[in-house]
Design a protein around this motif. Structure first.
Motif, PDB file in Angstrom:
ATOM      1  N   ARG A   1       6.112  32.615   0.864  1.00 11.17           N
ATOM      2  CA  ARG A   1       6.231  33.889   0.650  1.00 11.17           C
ATOM      3  C   ARG A   1       6.362  34.902   1.573  1.00 11.17           C
ATOM      4  O   ARG A   1       6.978  35.960   1.816  1.00 11.17           O
ATOM      5  CB  ARG A   1       5.345  34.788  -0.676  1.00 11.17           C
ATOM      6  CG  ARG A   1       5.689  35.628  -0.882  1.00 11.17           C
ATOM      7  CD  ARG A   1       4.569  36.588  -1.892  1.00 11.17           C
ATOM      8  NE  ARG A   1       5.236  37.519  -2.990  1.00 11.17           N
ATOM      9  CZ  ARG A   1       4.438  38.596  -3.513  1.00 11.17           C
ATOM     10  NH1 ARG A   1       3.026  38.448  -3.695  1.00 11.17           N
ATOM     11  NH2 ARG A   1       4.917  39.488  -3.925  1.00 11.17           N
TER      12      ARG A   1
ATOM     13  N   ASP B   1      10.324  34.124   1.815  1.00  9.63           N
ATOM     14  CA  ASP B   1      10.865  33.619   0.617  1.00  9.63           C
ATOM     15  C   ASP B   1      10.227  34.601  -0.220  1.00  9.63           C
ATOM     16  O   ASP B   1       9.304  33.787  -1.168  1.00  9.63           O
ATOM     17  CB  ASP B   1      11.531  32.209   0.559  1.00  9.63           C
ATOM     18  CG  ASP B   1      12.432  32.113  -0.731  1.00  9.63           C
ATOM     19  OD1 ASP B   1      12.719  33.959  -1.365  1.00  9.63           O
ATOM     20  OD2 ASP B   1      13.303  31.478  -1.748  1.00  9.63           O
ATOM     21  N   ASP B   2      10.692  35.769  -1.084  1.00  9.88           N
ATOM     22  CA  ASP B   2       9.704  36.743  -1.716  1.00  9.88           C
ATOM     23  C   ASP B   2      10.596  36.594  -2.814  1.00  9.88           C
ATOM     24  O   ASP B   2      10.346  37.546  -4.139  1.00  9.88           O
ATOM     25  CB  ASP B   2       9.733  38.009  -0.934  1.00  9.88           C
ATOM     26  CG  ASP B   2       9.264  38.861  -2.135  1.00  9.88           C
ATOM     27  OD1 ASP B   2       7.832  38.713  -2.152  1.00  9.88           O
ATOM     28  OD2 ASP B   2       9.576  40.473  -1.912  1.00  9.88           O
ATOM     29  N   VAL B   3      12.065  36.020  -2.915  1.00  9.49           N
ATOM     30  CA  VAL B   3      12.141  35.701  -4.540  1.00  9.49           C
ATOM     31  C   VAL B   3      11.209  34.751  -5.709  1.00  9.49           C
ATOM     32  O   VAL B   3      11.133  33.857  -5.089  1.00  9.49           O
ATOM     33  CB  VAL B   3      13.530  34.915  -4.307  1.00  9.49           C
ATOM     34  CG1 VAL B   3      13.964  34.651  -5.522  1.00  9.49           C
ATOM     35  CG2 VAL B   3      14.334  36.326  -3.947  1.00  9.49           C
TER      36      VAL B   3
ATOM     37  N   HIS C   1      11.244  30.494  -6.398  1.00  8.22           N
ATOM     38  CA  HIS C   1      12.874  30.785  -6.371  1.00  8.22           C
ATOM     39  C   HIS C   1      13.122  29.106  -5.629  1.00  8.22           C
ATOM     40  O   HIS C   1      14.180  27.740  -5.932  1.00  8.22           O
ATOM     41  CB  HIS C   1      13.222  30.733  -5.006  1.00  8.22           C
ATOM     42  CG  HIS C   1      14.203  31.664  -4.434  1.00  8.22           C
ATOM     43  ND1 HIS C   1      14.595  31.556  -3.047  1.00  8.22           N
ATOM     44  CD2 HIS C   1      15.456  31.235  -5.571  1.00  8.22           C
ATOM     45  CE1 HIS C   1      16.276  31.562  -2.888  1.00  8.22           C
ATOM     46  NE2 HIS C   1      16.213  31.152  -4.407  1.00  8.22           N
TER      47      HIS C   1
END
Length: 298
Positions: free
Chosen positions: A177, A180-182, A185
């Motif tokens: 995280r 990559d904050d999706v 994912h």
């Protein structure tokens, strides 16, 4: 007793424990582990034993910040931390920078171990064991042997607090995280696409996600390090963990499974149970029975 520990005990005998000042805390990683993590550990393991008199073992102690908090804030008098990395060697400097401490307490001791190395031959009669966000990093074939070894380390009636967060199938179970904050994912794209997201990330990282090992790697080196950690995750889920601890001989006295307030994408719900996708954290309080019995065979 090591020479360093003997020296610390001698200093405390003559000068008392080093002073500490929590108002000096500026690092968010330190604050999270000194305050939140220590509070949770105390709430769980402290409900089953008195940390002021217990002999404790921290499996996967990391930088030792939570151990330090248990001593300073809750009066723990004997904590031995073990880890496969030597992040705990930074603790004297960290304590000096964040708390103004001139030396760490003699109640703390640390040891570097090899992955999967047994502990029971050297550590017996332990009152309580704790493990914070460690078991998701243990190789699958080592999980049961390690749990059985920790079972042997405990005295009859001893307790084990085990926590994992985030679990792999939860929104940020990749442990990426920072970059990559999706949500979910890592369950939707391939490894190469995920690496490109991490590799191409620019800008600051959330301060609470930047540990004290970041400077050792540098920006690009840290990206490679955390991505390798992602690749090595064992993808353990809460049901599997409970099955394993019971197989090792423990009884589950209390458990809590915390869920995220997010709705998984429909395509993932077609592949995985919603409970699995939303279960972000598992907390277990385990006990070694007073009457010891052989753990069930596989």
């Amino acid at each position: 007793m090591s020479r360093l520990l003997w020296t610390l005990k001698l200093q405390e005998r003559f000068f008392g424990r080093a002073r500490w000042d929590p108002s000096q805390i500026t690092d968010e990683w330190f604050r999270a582990h000194f305050e939140y993590a220590a509070d949770v550990v105390q709430q769980w393991i402290g409900s089953a034993l008195d940390v002021r008199t217990a002999h404790l073992l921290n499996f996967g102690c990391g930088d030792g910040i939570t151990d330090l908090a248990l001593v300073l804030r809750f009066g723990a008098t004997a904590i031995h931390g073990v880890d496969i990395r030597r992040e705990y060697a930074k603790l004297p400097r960290i304590a000096r920078e964040q708390l103004g401490m001139q030396r760490i307490p003699s109640a703390l001791s640390f040891e570097t171990i090899s992955p999967g190395a047994p502990l029971a031959s050297r550590h017996q009669g332990i009152d309580g064991i704790m493990s914070w966000s460690t078991f998701e990093h243990v190789q699958r074939d080592q999980l049961l042997p390690i749990l059985r070894d920790l079972y042997t380390c405990l005295r009859p009636g001893g307790v084990f607090f085990l926590q994992i967060e985030p679990l792999f199938y939860s929104p940020y179970g990749s442990h990426l995280r920072r970059y990559d904050d999706v949500p979910w994912h890592h369950l939707q794209v391939g490894e190469e696409a995920l690496w490109q997201i991490v590799k191409n990330h620019e800008g600051p990282i959330d301060a609470s996600e930047v540990d004290f090992g970041f400077a050792d790697f540098g920006v690009d080196g840290y990206k490679r390090f955390v991505f390798k950690e992602y690749q090595a995750l064992n993808r353990l889920n809460a049901d599997e963990l409970v099955d394993l601890v019971e197989l090792a001989g423990f009884t589950v006295e209390r458990q809590e499974r915390r869920k995220v307030d997010l709705n998984p994408p429909p395509e993932l719900l077609a592949q995985y149970p919603e409970e699995l996708l939303r279960n972000n954290e598992v907390l277990l309080l385990l006990r070694k029975p007073q009457e010891q019995s052989m753990a069930r065979s596989v």
